[in-house]
Write an enzyme that holds these catalytic residues in place. Structure first.
Site, mmCIF file in Angstrom:
data_model
loop_
_atom_site.group_PDB
_atom_site.id
_atom_site.type_symbol
_atom_site.label_atom_id
_atom_site.label_comp_id
_atom_site.label_asym_id
_atom_site.label_seq_id
_atom_site.Cartn_x
_atom_site.Cartn_y
_atom_site.Cartn_z
ATOM 1 N N GLU A 21 0.834 -1.202 0.000
ATOM 2 C CA GLU A 21 0.000 0.000 0.000
ATOM 3 C C GLU A 21 0.869 1.252 0.000
ATOM 4 O O GLU A 21 1.869 1.336 0.712
ATOM 5 C CB GLU A 21 -0.905 0.015 1.231
ATOM 6 C CG GLU A 21 -1.768 1.286 1.330
ATOM 7 C CD GLU A 21 -2.687 1.278 2.532
ATOM 8 O OE1 GLU A 21 -3.623 0.455 2.522
ATOM 9 O OE2 GLU A 21 -2.459 2.056 3.477
ATOM 10 N N PHE A 23 0.547 5.808 -0.246
ATOM 11 C CA PHE A 23 -0.341 6.970 -0.212
ATOM 12 C C PHE A 23 0.270 8.109 -1.022
ATOM 13 O O PHE A 23 1.489 8.166 -1.211
ATOM 14 C CB PHE A 23 -0.646 7.416 1.220
ATOM 15 C CG PHE A 23 0.549 7.882 2.017
ATOM 16 C CD1 PHE A 23 1.045 9.169 1.871
ATOM 17 C CD2 PHE A 23 1.152 7.049 2.946
ATOM 18 C CE1 PHE A 23 2.123 9.611 2.624
ATOM 19 C CE2 PHE A 23 2.240 7.472 3.695
ATOM 20 C CZ PHE A 23 2.723 8.760 3.531
#
Length: 651
Positions: A21, A23
């Site tokens: 993941e 961001f």
């Protein structure tokens, strides 16, 4: 344009897979450096897919879509876009889904976001029908909507909480059994896979997965359940993250980390061991034939690379144990990431020695003007990408050209960090938030109706009576407590402090108050303080700051006015000297980092205001204050004079 479930189904029985993941960074340079990091990590590690976060209320919509496009189109990665559905313009959901389809993204992680609060979040100019809360209250509503609008085009994932979701009003009442009806509903609505929140209690995960697999509805019998894990980047980040996520830390794990908490490097190493043990435990469990692991990278590289190496999760199709990489070449002239704004301040003593460090290669370098001669920056790199475990580990250890780029921001120290780092700013990338529920916020900060009431909130935080401010979800650190007298004096003037640090001259890196980084080092700090100040007071203070040769400042207000002693100035305010390492400078204040934080700081004023009735006195007061105050950061250059900053500001 692959679906995640198609890729999972194509794996052989007994296979293990992982995902990463990321961001969207806050600054343009951070975004550029994340691109290089993504290219490097995905080539060496080969995740099955990557996910891109989406800020609550659509606060990071454009940046999230930009990062998703980079992952999907430029890097060719199977990409999953997070999407929340509450507290934003209804059209943003449709735009995000349509844009994802245009980009070839076929995977969505459907999330609720913050609890619906239409009265507080809906813009007065926004028609009621454009309020997303009109159609979406829970994640299941979003899952059903995507299925209705797009059929089976999208592969849809949903979130699950092994220790239970923390209810806003009663965060202590966490119970995965109480969440089960909602997870059943999301799955029946059309979810294809389940991704869990981070956890450290592997026993809780075991019980949770068993509960799902054996549920009487049968909806979880074969659905992929992917365990969410967060590599431990630092002791401070770990405690902060577990506090915000309400993930428990088993006593034995905490004892192992407490034993090394004074050495950031050892914390990472122990953290790698802990997460690797959790992965190995889940791999050994009977059950699903294909086991998946999702890593919350925090946009950092080293720890996750070590975990994947230790757990042998790097796909065998791209790696073998028999291959090795020679990393014994001269690394004296290696540079920080391409596009860094200030290479000069990271300049090594060996820069300029390039003519003496040339290597002869068997094929001419495309970037070299000397034919078969290659620069020392390229020396030692393989002529083609051979993604071996040895190569990956060498990079994550900081060896070679790629290794230097992997670890240059390895010690995020405090809120500021380095604006060039992909991990700069908040660690989660979810946008401005109070980090507490509305009931908790009201309990903490009450209902201010006078400016003096706001001053009292800040004063109580400094005195240790309040565990959080809107701008800081933690109490005063031991380091900041050493200057609490000065901070109280500033707040008594109506200058509300939100960040600060004292001067430090060569404290040991394992010092219990000021230490950070590896052991046997020395750390240094310039003192600085950041505060909100009424506009009338700022007009009086500015000439005094302009006149002092040791002062650097940045200042701005919500209207967009910006002033600084020198907008081009670069101010390392925290640095460390360690054995066998170059100087590490984790905290740098400059215009780009200040502006980024300033925008967030004023948005937090709005978040605070939104918890009160819009026409009430408290809401009006917070709006008046927000529109008047300036945010000012003052840096004192002479760290050998620890009192100079405070004498100047308080005289």
């Amino acid at each position: 344009m692959e679906k995640i479930t198609d890729k999972i189904n194509a794996l052989p029985d007994g296979a293990e897979y992982f995902s990463l993941e990321f961001f969207p960074p806050k600054t343009a340079t951070g975004f550029h450096n994340l691109q290089e990091r993504l290219e490097r990590m995905t080539q060496a590690l080969r995740p099955l897919f990557v996910t891109v976060t989406w800020g609550a209320g659509g606060s990071t919509a454009s940046k999230s879509l930009e990062l998703a496009e980079l992952c999907q189109r430029q890097l060719g990665l199977t990409t999953c876009l997070h999407l929340t559905c509450t507290n934003m313009n209804r059209s943003l959901i449709d735009e995000a889904l349509e844009q994802a389809k245009v980009l070839g993204i076929r995977n969505i992680l459907a999330l609720r976001g913050d609890a619906p609060r239409s009265d507080e979040y809906r813009d007065e100019s926004q028609p009621p029908e454009q309020d997303s809360n009109k159609d979406f209250t829970y994640a299941a509503d979003l899952v059903r909507y995507i299925r209705k609008q797009y059929g089976d085009y999208f592969c849809i994932g949903v979130a699950a909480y092994p220790e239970g979701h923390s209810d806003e009003s009663h965060p202590e009442h966490q119970d995965p059994l109480a969440d089960l009806p909602y997870l059943v509903e999301k799955t029946k609505a059309g979810a294809d896979f389940i991704l869990t929140q981070l956890f450290f209690d592997v026993g809780a995960y075991d019980r949770f997965e068993k509960m799902l697999r054996e549920h009487e509805s049968g909806v979880f019998k074969t659905i992929p359940i992917i365990a969410g894990l967060m590599p431990i980047q630092s002791y401070q980040i770990l405690r902060r993250t577990t506090k915000l996520s309400h993930a428990s830390l088993p006593v034995d794990l905490l004892e192992r980390l407490d034993a090394v908490r004074g050495d950031d490097e050892l914390v990472k190493k122990v953290g790698v061991q802990i997460i690797s043990e959790i992965v190995d435990h889940i791999k050994r469990r009977p059950g699903a034939s294909k086991k998946g692991f999702h890593f919350y990278t925090l946009n950092l590289e080293k720890a996750v690379s070590h975990i994947l190496e230790d757990c042998r999760l790097i796909p065998l199709a791209y790696s073998t144990d028999t291959e090795a990489v020679d990393t014994s070449f001269d690394v004296g002239d290696l540079l920080p990431p391409e596009g860094a704004l200030s290479r000069v301040r990271r300049r090594l003593s060996s820069v300029g020695s390039s003519p003496h460090n040339r290597f002869i290669v068997s094929h001419p370098s495309q970037s070299s003007s000397h034919g078969f001669e290659t620069s020392d920056h390229e020396a030692g790199l393989l002529s083609a990408a051979i993604n071996t475990r040895a190569h990956t580990l060498a990079i994550s250890e900081g060896e070679g050209s790629l290794g230097r780029e992997a670890v240059w921001d390895d010690f995020p120290n405090g809120r500021w960090g380095d604006a060039r780092s992909p991990a700069f700013g908040e660690i989660d990338g979810y946008g401005p938030t109070l980090h507490v529920s509305t009931p908790q916020a009201l309990k903490l900060w009450g209902h201010p109706v006078e400016v003096s009431d706001i001053s009292a909130v800040f004063r109580r935080h400094i005195e240790g009576e309040l565990e959080a401010l809107p701008w800081s979800e933690e109490g005063l650190s031991p380091e900041t407590s050493t200057i609490s007298k000065e901070l109280l004096a500033m707040n008594a003037k109506g200058w509300w402090t939100v960040a600060s640090q004292p001067a430090v001259n060569g404290a040991k890196s394992d010092d219990p108050v000021f230490g950070w980084g590896p052991k046997n080092g020395r750390v240094f700090q310039k003192p600085f303080v950041e505060f909100f100040i009424p506009s009338a007071d700022w007009k009086k203070l500015k000439p005094k700051l302009d006149a002092h040769e040791q002062v650097t400042y940045f200042a701005g207000n919500e209207a967009g006015d910006f002033e600084a002693t020198d907008e081009e100035s670069v101010n390392p305010v925290t640095w460390g000297s360690f054995v066998a390492k170059e100087i590490v400078t984790p905290t740098i204040i400059e215009a780009v980092s200040f502006r980024s934080w300033m925008d967030e700081a004023y948005n937090i004023w709005k978040e605070w205001q939104r918890i009160y009735p819009s026409k009430g006195r408290t809401s009006q007061l917070l709006e008046e204050v927000r529109k008047d105050v300036w945010l000012v950061n003052v840096i004192w250059g002479d760290f050998l004079d620890p009192n100079g900053l405070w004498e100047l500001l308080l005289e």
